[in-house]
Structure formats: structure tokens, C-alpha cells
Design a protein around this motif. Structure first.
Motif, PDB file in Angstrom:
ATOM      1  N   ILE A 118       0.838  -1.202   0.000  1.00 27.71           N
ATOM      2  CA  ILE A 118       0.000   0.000   0.000  1.00 27.71           C
ATOM      3  C   ILE A 118       0.872   1.250   0.000  1.00 27.71           C
ATOM      4  N   GLN A 119       2.011   1.206   0.679  1.00 26.69           N
ATOM      5  CA  GLN A 119       2.906   2.364   0.636  1.00 26.69           C
ATOM      6  C   GLN A 119       3.552   2.486  -0.739  1.00 26.69           C
ATOM      7  N   ARG A 120       3.810   1.358  -1.386  1.00 29.76           N
ATOM      8  CA  ARG A 120       4.399   1.419  -2.734  1.00 29.76           C
ATOM      9  C   ARG A 120       3.417   2.060  -3.714  1.00 29.76           C
ATOM     10  N   ASP A 121       2.147   1.740  -3.584  1.00 27.97           N
ATOM     11  CA  ASP A 121       1.138   2.376  -4.427  1.00 27.97           C
ATOM     12  C   ASP A 121       1.067   3.872  -4.138  1.00 27.97           C
ATOM     13  N   PHE A 122       1.124   4.232  -2.856  1.00 29.22           N
ATOM     14  CA  PHE A 122       1.101   5.640  -2.453  1.00 29.22           C
ATOM     15  C   PHE A 122       2.331   6.362  -2.983  1.00 29.22           C
ATOM     16  N   LEU A 123       3.480   5.699  -2.940  1.00 30.32           N
ATOM     17  CA  LEU A 123       4.710   6.251  -3.506  1.00 30.32           C
ATOM     18  C   LEU A 123       4.547   6.524  -4.991  1.00 30.32           C
ATOM     19  N   SER A 124       4.017   5.561  -5.723  1.00 32.24           N
ATOM     20  CA  SER A 124       3.854   5.712  -7.164  1.00 32.24           C
ATOM     21  C   SER A 124       2.954   6.903  -7.496  1.00 32.24           C
ATOM     22  N   ARG A 125       1.852   7.017  -6.772  1.00 30.13           N
ATOM     23  CA  ARG A 125       0.916   8.114  -7.012  1.00 30.13           C
ATOM     24  C   ARG A 125       1.533   9.468  -6.670  1.00 30.13           C
ATOM     25  N   ASN A 126       2.331   9.514  -5.615  1.00 26.98           N
ATOM     26  CA  ASN A 126       2.954  10.778  -5.233  1.00 26.98           C
ATOM     27  C   ASN A 126       4.110  11.149  -6.147  1.00 26.98           C
ATOM     28  N   LEU A 127       4.794  10.149  -6.707  1.00 26.47           N
ATOM     29  CA  LEU A 127       5.804  10.450  -7.721  1.00 26.47           C
ATOM     30  C   LEU A 127       5.170  11.069  -8.959  1.00 26.47           C
ATOM     31  N   GLN A 128       3.987  10.576  -9.319  1.00 30.00           N
ATOM     32  CA  GLN A 128       3.275  11.166 -10.453  1.00 30.00           C
ATOM     33  C   GLN A 128       2.924  12.628 -10.165  1.00 30.00           C
ATOM     34  N   SER A 129       2.449  12.895  -8.978  1.00 36.53           N
ATOM     35  CA  SER A 129       2.119  14.261  -8.592  1.00 36.53           C
ATOM     36  C   SER A 129       3.363  15.146  -8.573  1.00 36.53           C
ATOM     37  N   LEU A 130       4.473  14.593  -8.073  1.00 35.66           N
ATOM     38  CA  LEU A 130       5.722  15.357  -8.060  1.00 35.66           C
ATOM     39  C   LEU A 130       6.187  15.660  -9.479  1.00 35.66           C
ATOM     40  N   SER A 131       6.076  14.685 -10.364  1.00 35.96           N
ATOM     41  CA  SER A 131       6.470  14.892 -11.763  1.00 35.96           C
ATOM     42  C   SER A 131       5.715  16.063 -12.373  1.00 35.96           C
ATOM     43  N   GLU A 132       4.422  16.134 -12.077  1.00 32.91           N
ATOM     44  CA  GLU A 132       3.589  17.222 -12.620  1.00 32.91           C
ATOM     45  C   GLU A 132       3.954  18.567 -12.004  1.00 32.91           C
ATOM     46  N   ALA A 133       4.235  18.575 -10.698  1.00 36.65           N
ATOM     47  CA  ALA A 133       4.606  19.827 -10.025  1.00 36.65           C
ATOM     48  C   ALA A 133       5.956  20.333 -10.522  1.00 36.65           C
ATOM     49  N   LEU A 134       6.906  19.418 -10.705  1.00 34.02           N
ATOM     50  CA  LEU A 134       8.220  19.815 -11.214  1.00 34.02           C
ATOM     51  C   LEU A 134       8.134  20.324 -12.655  1.00 34.02           C
ATOM     52  N   ALA A 135       7.291  19.675 -13.462  1.00 34.47           N
ATOM     53  CA  ALA A 135       7.147  20.097 -14.862  1.00 34.47           C
ATOM     54  C   ALA A 135       6.681  21.548 -14.956  1.00 34.47           C
ATOM     55  N   GLU A 136       5.811  21.959 -14.026  1.00 35.46           N
ATOM     56  CA  GLU A 136       5.351  23.350 -14.012  1.00 35.46           C
ATOM     57  C   GLU A 136       6.484  24.312 -13.689  1.00 35.46           C
TER      58      GLU A 136
END
Length: 469
Positions: A48-66
Motif C-alpha cells: 500500500i505504501q508502494r502504491d502511495f509512492l507511485s501516485r505521489n511520484l506522479q504528482s511530483l512529476s507534474e509539479a516539477l514540470a510546471e
């Protein structure tokens, strides 16, 4: 100059010293996250933490892209493969300097040392992990504190003297870039009950401070009410920083509380506990190696007890508050802190099972699992850790249940077979069940608490006698 920010357990753009410095010192910045699924499995982290990690990496990718920063997600199986992988990436991208926030586990520190030895570029490391930097709080002898209370006094004194620094999100570079799609491999368990990303974490922090901070000291021990912050999953992956927590307290109250009687101090004290365990992990590397904080306690004769260990894991011990807590953990990936103490005490002091097994079970199921707090909490419960209290602290599960779930609301939610048992009997329901000829509805107690308590104390007494002889 091309700078590279290496993200680890710091998945945020705000109050991120490594990212902030890299973007201040160059107008061309890349970011990388290196996933090591084999190491993840070896460390026993949960699906469950690995899934949470994956989802938060996606969010980080989007924030960094901005911000104009492209995130690359690389993969190798284990930490010992990271230096070569990162070295090749640095050469390919023509990187001039590497920026990262400190990672504190012994395997992580060895990995980072190997990376610095292999790369032929400057590697700058920052404290993005704690309010007070590791190693900066010490006794008069220059040693790390081994007991929480004097450590907390020193921590508060240091905070008063130097304050804390909250870094903003860096200014965006010339233009935004495209976010990468993140898809980690490995076993996953749905974490969607927890919203991912910095905005969600900040919103949860603000909501807690506005709604629950004032009453935290009174309500935090009651699992049937929303009295805790539930921010630990965000802190574990660095989506929130402890500095941001302090800033939120200050914004809500107008000032930081420095005394036990002050509003909000109870939650600030939890942040200090978090830092205590993290500072201990750095000061005593053996804690990262499955070793007891008190080496002499490694001679304790724990029971093997596979059957009762299984009953504990599955929430079938016959002690309702223990069973409710364990079923909640297995279903949701989270457990209320008071319940963590109760079930840990039960495993080690009632069932006399090695704390390592409980520590591993928690890590394999928790969405907020992280070594320092999990190890610290388990060793505190087992009597092997950094704690001034005597080893004869043994939680009575029925008394704890009566005190903190008096009406049985939490128990009924997770142990439905006790749904109609009156509150008067629900904490020790077997007499009521026998009277109503329903003994088979619920597991019989796997142990007698009074006898188990005496045995636990005798176990430690025997160890003490052995040391003195």
C-alpha cells in the motif's frame, strides 16, 4: 551549468533544500528518482505504501514540470547498482553538480557514500529531513541523548535559539516542460483512501490545525474519534516536511508552544518524538541492522509461538481491542498510535514474541511505515529501546480498551461478531457470550494477561540477574 536533484524520501517542491539550492544556482535543472524494487522488498515495505509512492511520484512529476524541471524515474534492483546507474545518467545528461537531501538509514548512507566516490562532480547534501539537523543536539559529553525527556528539552532550547527556516517553492524556470508518466513495478495495494500530492498534504495539514490541533491533547488517544492528524503517510515519504508542520502550528496559534500546558504542545511533542527516533538512527547505526538499542536485551528468551503470532496478525487473539486494531491495519494500512502501543505491548509482553516479528509485520502493512519511527516504537514497547521507564511497563489490553474505547465503537466497527455485545461487557466479552451460548462467535483468549505479565517481568528479571552475576 546543468544541475541534478536526486529525490528520495522528500517528494515535495516546497521546503526542499536540495531543489531550492539547485534552482537558485542554475537555470538548467533536472530531477531523478531511482526506484529499487528489490531493495524495497528486502526492507519489507508494504504494497500500500508502494502504491502511495507511485501516485505521489506522479504528482511530483507534474509539479516539477510546471517549474520547468523534468523528472526521470530510473530503475535498478538494489542500492549497490545505483552508483553505476546514476554515473551513466550524469554523463549522458552532462550534469555538473548533484543535489540531494540526506537519507538516514545505514544502507542508504552506504549507497550515498558509494555514489559520491564514483561521481566526478560536486555532490551537495542538505538537511531536508528534520527541523534540527542530525548530530546538532548532544549531551555535555558530546553524545546523542539516549532518553527522550532530556532530548526534548534540548531540542526545544535549540529551536528557541535558532528557529526554523521554511523554504518556498522555487521560482519556475523559463518555461514548463512535459510531466513524465510514472508507473512503478511490483506488488501494489490500493491507497486511494489517501489523497496524493503536495496540495492534498497541505490541505490535510491545514484542516487538522484548524479543526483538531486545539483538542489534540485530549482526543488523540481515542481511536473511535478523528483526534489525530493522520499526516504520517505524508511525512514518511517527505510529501510534508516537519518545518511545514511547525509553520502550520504557528499560523494557527500565533506562536509556537514551548511548554506542556500550552495549546498545541501535545502535537509539537509528537514531532519531537519523530526527530528523536531519526537522530537515534543516525547516531546508532545498529538500529538499522535489526539490533536492539540496549545490546544486553538481545539475550532475552523470546517465545517462538507461531500459532499465537498468527492469531495476533489476523486479529484473532480473543482480546477485542487488539483484534480490532490488527484487523484495521490489515484492511486499511493504518493504525491509531494508541493502538500501536497496545498491540505491540501485547505481542512482546503478553505473548513474549520477539519484537522484530512485530516490527516486520507493521512495515509490511503500514502506509506510513518508515524505519526510525517503527523501530523506535517497537523497541519502546518491548523494553529494549531508548527509554528511561522500567521494563515492567505492560499494557493491560482490557483496561486500555475500557479507558480509550469505553463504548466499544471502534471494537464493533472491526470485530462485527461482537456487534450486539453491551458496552459493559465488550472489553472482555467471553462471559457474556457464554451466557448467551455464543462462545463460538469469537476467538477465546490466547493467553491469560495476569500470568503473561508476571512471566514478562520474570524474563527481564532473569536478564538483569544474569548481567549482575
Amino acid at each position: 551549468m546543468q544541475h541534478l536533484v536526486w529525490f528520495r524520501n522528500d517528494l515535495r517542491t516546497a521546503d526542499n533544500p536540495a531543489l531550492h539550492a539547485a534552482m537558485q544556482e542554475s537555470d538548467s535543472v533536472l530531477a531523478v528518482y531511482i526506484d529499487c524494487p528489490g531493495q524495497w522488498r528486502e526492507h519489507g515495505n508494504s504494497p500500500i505504501q508502494r502504491d502511495f509512492l507511485s501516485r505521489n511520484l506522479q504528482s511530483l512529476s507534474e509539479a516539477l514540470a510546471e517549474l520547468g524541471v523534468s523528472l526521470s524515474v530510473l530503475e535498478c534492483d538494489r542500492f549497490d547498482e545505483v552508483p553505476a546507474l546514476l554515473s551513466a545518467f550524469v554523463k549522458e545528461q552532462e550534469v555538473d553538480a548533484l543535489y540531494a537531501n540526506r537519507d538516514i538509514g545505514i544502507n542508504e548512507r552506504r549507497r550515498d557514500k558509494a555514489v559520491q566516490q564514483q561521481l566526478n562532480i560536486p555532490c551537495r547534501v542538505f538537511n531536508g529531513d528534520c527541523v534540527i539537523n542530525h548530530g546538532s543536539i548532544a549531551t555535555q559529553n558530546g553524545e546523542m541523548y539516549k532518553v527522550f525527556t532530556p532530548y526534548s528539552r534540548a531540542w526545544l532550547s535549540t529551536l528557541k535559539a535558532q528557529g526554523y527556516r521554511l523554504l518556498p517553492v522555487p521560482e519556475a524556470m523559463s518555461r514548463a516542460c512535459k510531466a513524465v508518466k510514472v508507473a512503478l513495478s511490483g506488488e501494489m495495494k490500493d491507497s486511494s483512501d489517501w489523497h496524493a500530492g503536495e496540495p492534498a498534504a497541505q490541505q490535510a495539514l491545514a484542516h487538522f490545525c484548524a479543526e483538531s490541533l486545539a483538542g489534540y491533547g485530549e482526543l488523540r488517544d481515542y481511536p473511535a474519534v478523528e483526534g489525530t492528524s493522520r499526516l504520517s503517510p505524508y511525512l514518511a515519504l517527505g510529501i510534508l516536511s516537519p518545518n511545514q508542520c511547525l509553520a502550520a502550528i504557528e499560523a494557527e496559534l500565533g506562536a509556537l508552544p514551548f511548554g506542556k500546558g500550552e495549546q498545541g504542545f501535545s502535537w509539537l511533542n509528537e514531532i519531537i518524538w519523530r526527530e528523536f527516533y531519526r537522530h537515534l538512527l543516525v547516531a546508532f547505526p545498529r538500529l538499522s541492522m535489526n539490533r536492539a538499542f540496549k545490546p544486553e536485551t538481545e539475550a532475552l528468551q523470546w517465545s517462538q509461538g507461531d500459532d499465537v503470532f498468527k492469531a495476533w496478525c489476523e486479529g484473532q487473539t480473543g482480546y477485542p481491542i487488539v483484534d480490532a486494531a490488527m484487523r484495521c491495519l490489515k484492511s486499511t494500512g493504518w493504525m491509531h498510535n494508541r493502538l500501536r502501543m497496545i498491540v505491540a505491548s501485547f505481542l512482546t509482553k503478553d505473548l513474549h514474541i520477539d519484537w522484530h516479528r512485530g516490527e516486520a509485520w507493521f512495515m509490511a502493512h503500514l502506509i506510513d511505515g518508515e524505519l526510525a519511527a517503527n523501530n523506535g516504537g517497537w523497541q519502546w514497547a518491548a523494553g529494549t529501546g531508548a527509554d528511561a521507564a522500567p521494563y515492567f511497563r505492560v499494557f493491560n489490553p482490557a483496561t486500555q480498551s475500557e479507558r480509550f474505547d469505553a463504548s466499544g465503537d471502534f471494537i464493533r466497527r472491526w470485530v462485527p461478531e461482537l456487534g450486539d455485545v453491551p458496552a459493559k461487557y465488550i472489553h472482555a466479552p467471553h462471559g457474556w457470550l457464554r451466557e448467551h451460548r455464543r462462545e463460538s462467535d469469537y476467538a477465546s483468549p490466547v493467553v491469560d494477561h495476569a500470568r503473561a505479565r508476571k512471566y514478562a517481568i520474570a524474563m527481564f528479571d532473569a536478564l538483569k540477574d544474569k548481567e549482575e552475576s
